[in-house]
Design a protein around this motif. Structure first.
Motif, PDB file in Angstrom:
ATOM      1  N   GLU A   1       0.826  -1.210   0.000  1.00 63.07           N
ATOM      2  CA  GLU A   1       0.000   0.000   0.000  1.00 63.07           C
ATOM      3  C   GLU A   1       0.862   1.263   0.000  1.00 63.07           C
ATOM      4  O   GLU A   1       0.541   2.244  -0.671  1.00 63.07           O
ATOM      5  N   ALA A   2       1.955   1.236   0.760  1.00 63.51           N
ATOM      6  CA  ALA A   2       2.865   2.384   0.781  1.00 63.51           C
ATOM      7  C   ALA A   2       3.479   2.596  -0.600  1.00 63.51           C
ATOM      8  O   ALA A   2       3.525   3.731  -1.108  1.00 63.51           O
ATOM      9  N   ALA A   3       3.940   1.514  -1.219  1.00 67.68           N
ATOM     10  CA  ALA A   3       4.554   1.609  -2.551  1.00 67.68           C
ATOM     11  C   ALA A   3       3.554   2.149  -3.565  1.00 67.68           C
ATOM     12  O   ALA A   3       3.883   3.020  -4.383  1.00 67.68           O
ATOM     13  N   ASN A   4       2.325   1.656  -3.529  1.00 65.53           N
ATOM     14  CA  ASN A   4       1.293   2.121  -4.462  1.00 65.53           C
ATOM     15  C   ASN A   4       0.960   3.593  -4.237  1.00 65.53           C
ATOM     16  O   ASN A   4       0.729   4.343  -5.194  1.00 65.53           O
ATOM     17  N   SER A   5       0.951   4.012  -2.972  1.00 62.71           N
ATOM     18  CA  SER A   5       0.662   5.418  -2.658  1.00 62.71           C
ATOM     19  C   SER A   5       1.744   6.329  -3.223  1.00 62.71           C
ATOM     20  O   SER A   5       1.450   7.394  -3.780  1.00 62.71           O
ATOM     21  N   PHE A   6       2.998   5.910  -3.088  1.00 63.71           N
ATOM     22  CA  PHE A   6       4.098   6.685  -3.662  1.00 63.71           C
ATOM     23  C   PHE A   6       3.986   6.743  -5.187  1.00 63.71           C
ATOM     24  O   PHE A   6       4.215   7.790  -5.796  1.00 63.71           O
ATOM     25  N   LEU A   7       3.635   5.618  -5.793  1.00 64.84           N
ATOM     26  CA  LEU A   7       3.549   5.567  -7.252  1.00 64.84           C
ATOM     27  C   LEU A   7       2.440   6.483  -7.760  1.00 64.84           C
ATOM     28  O   LEU A   7       2.615   7.191  -8.762  1.00 64.84           O
ATOM     29  N   ILE A   8       1.301   6.498  -7.074  1.00 67.35           N
ATOM     30  CA  ILE A   8       0.188   7.377  -7.451  1.00 67.35           C
ATOM     31  C   ILE A   8       0.625   8.839  -7.424  1.00 67.35           C
ATOM     32  O   ILE A   8       0.191   9.649  -8.241  1.00 67.35           O
ATOM     33  N   ARG A   9       1.497   9.181  -6.471  1.00 64.40           N
ATOM     34  CA  ARG A   9       1.971  10.573  -6.337  1.00 64.40           C
ATOM     35  C   ARG A   9       3.209  10.841  -7.188  1.00 64.40           C
ATOM     36  O   ARG A   9       3.862  11.870  -7.045  1.00 64.40           O
ATOM     37  N   GLY A  10       3.545   9.908  -8.074  1.00 64.20           N
ATOM     38  CA  GLY A  10       4.653  10.125  -9.001  1.00 64.20           C
ATOM     39  C   GLY A  10       6.027   9.986  -8.388  1.00 64.20           C
ATOM     40  O   GLY A  10       7.002  10.511  -8.932  1.00 64.20           O
ATOM     41  N   GLN A  11       6.118   9.256  -7.266  1.00 69.13           N
ATOM     42  CA  GLN A  11       7.392   9.103  -6.559  1.00 69.13           C
ATOM     43  C   GLN A  11       7.923   7.680  -6.744  1.00 69.13           C
ATOM     44  O   GLN A  11       7.879   6.837  -5.840  1.00 69.13           O
ATOM     45  N   LEU A  12       8.443   7.394  -7.943  1.00 69.12           N
ATOM     46  CA  LEU A  12       8.904   6.048  -8.278  1.00 69.12           C
ATOM     47  C   LEU A  12      10.014   5.584  -7.340  1.00 69.12           C
ATOM     48  O   LEU A  12      10.003   4.446  -6.854  1.00 69.12           O
ATOM     49  N   ASP A  13      10.996   6.444  -7.089  1.00 74.01           N
ATOM     50  CA  ASP A  13      12.124   6.051  -6.246  1.00 74.01           C
ATOM     51  C   ASP A  13      11.667   5.654  -4.846  1.00 74.01           C
ATOM     52  O   ASP A  13      12.194   4.709  -4.255  1.00 74.01           O
ATOM     53  N   TYR A  14      10.694   6.369  -4.323  1.00 66.30           N
ATOM     54  CA  TYR A  14      10.190   6.040  -2.989  1.00 66.30           C
ATOM     55  C   TYR A  14       9.310   4.790  -3.023  1.00 66.30           C
ATOM     56  O   TYR A  14       9.245   4.050  -2.035  1.00 66.30           O
ATOM     57  N   ALA A  15       8.647   4.547  -4.140  1.00 67.19           N
ATOM     58  CA  ALA A  15       7.888   3.299  -4.287  1.00 67.19           C
ATOM     59  C   ALA A  15       8.846   2.106  -4.240  1.00 67.19           C
ATOM     60  O   ALA A  15       8.591   1.107  -3.556  1.00 67.19           O
ATOM     61  N   VAL A  16       9.971   2.229  -4.954  1.00 62.19           N
ATOM     62  CA  VAL A  16      11.005   1.196  -4.928  1.00 62.19           C
ATOM     63  C   VAL A  16      11.564   1.055  -3.509  1.00 62.19           C
ATOM     64  O   VAL A  16      11.756  -0.061  -3.006  1.00 62.19           O
ATOM     65  N   ALA A  17      11.817   2.196  -2.862  1.00 63.38           N
ATOM     66  CA  ALA A  17      12.366   2.188  -1.501  1.00 63.38           C
ATOM     67  C   ALA A  17      11.424   1.489  -0.529  1.00 63.38           C
ATOM     68  O   ALA A  17      11.882   0.836   0.430  1.00 63.38           O
ATOM     69  N   SER A  18      10.123   1.583  -0.763  1.00 65.56           N
ATOM     70  CA  SER A  18       9.146   0.905   0.096  1.00 65.56           C
ATOM     71  C   SER A  18       9.340  -0.605   0.028  1.00 65.56           C
ATOM     72  O   SER A  18       9.360  -1.292   1.061  1.00 65.56           O
TER      73      SER A  18
END
Length: 213
Positions: free
Chosen positions: A86-103
């Motif tokens: 859920e955290a990764a998907n939330s980052f991806l929705i907000r355009g934060q690919l690097d943070y999605a990967v970091a999740s």
């Protein structure tokens, strides 16, 4: 005003999301921040709102505060596969690919028996980073080679949309390197055999079949 009334009447995700978007479009960042913080207080385990707070800061032009908030969100991730996703998907929705990967990387650290190779592969596929997609899918194969059919199905979907054969060539080269580096891991040779048949490269397929035999 309408979404504010709807949100106060029913605090569901739909009303919250559109109310937040309205506040951001109006550049009422103080109200947007207050809204998100109230959600964090009410739903502390839902990291979507923690991500949204960073999103508000970013939209306001406070990128330093946004990055600090995103970093804090990563630290809050618990050893829970659903929360990690859920955290990764939330980052991806907000355009934060690097943070999605970091999740997912964080999830792999704190959930020792489950590396998120499959989820990372899907994520890279979604954003068109096919080189990293291939690496993560093959890492999953190394982790659970008995589930090779799942990886083949995912790769087959990617290859079916690969009009210029770029993904196919990347996959072939990556598999050749892994076959040479890890000759004892037969599943890489089996994957190369499978790919050769998909490409109708029967000469390479025959070579791989003999090698496996």
């Amino acid at each position: 005003m309408l979404y504010e009334k709807l949100f106060k009447k029913s605090n569901n995700n739909l009303n919250y999301t559109y109310y937040l978007y309205c506040l951001i479009e109006l550049k009422d960042f103080r109200s947007a921040e207050k809204l998100v913080k109230s959600q964090i207080k009410e739903f502390p385990d839902n990291l979507k709102y923690s991500v949204d707070l960073g999103y508000v800061y970013a939209e306001e032009g406070e990128q330093g505060k946004a990055n600090k908030q995103f970093d804090e969100t990563i630290k809050q991730i618990k050893p829970d596969r659903l929360q990690v996703t859920e955290a990764a998907n939330s980052f991806l929705i907000r355009g934060q690919l690097d943070y999605a990967v970091a999740s997912y990387r964080r999830g792999s650290e704190i959930i020792r028996d489950y590396p998120f190779y499959l989820e990372l592969g899907d994520l890279y596929n979604q954003v068109g980073n096919y080189s990293m997609m291939i690496d993560e899918y093959l890492n999953y194969l190394d982790y659970n080679y008995q589930n090779a059919s799942l990886i083949q199905a995912k790769l087959q979907t990617a290859l079916s949309n690969d009009a210029e054969n770029k993904i196919s060539e990347m996959l072939r080269k990556t598999l050749l390197k892994r076959v040479q580096k890890y000759p004892e891991k037969i599943f890489y040779s089996e994957m190369l055999l499978w790919l050769s048949i998909q490409q109708k490269d029967f000469e390479l397929a025959f070579t791989q079949a003999k090698s496996i035999d």
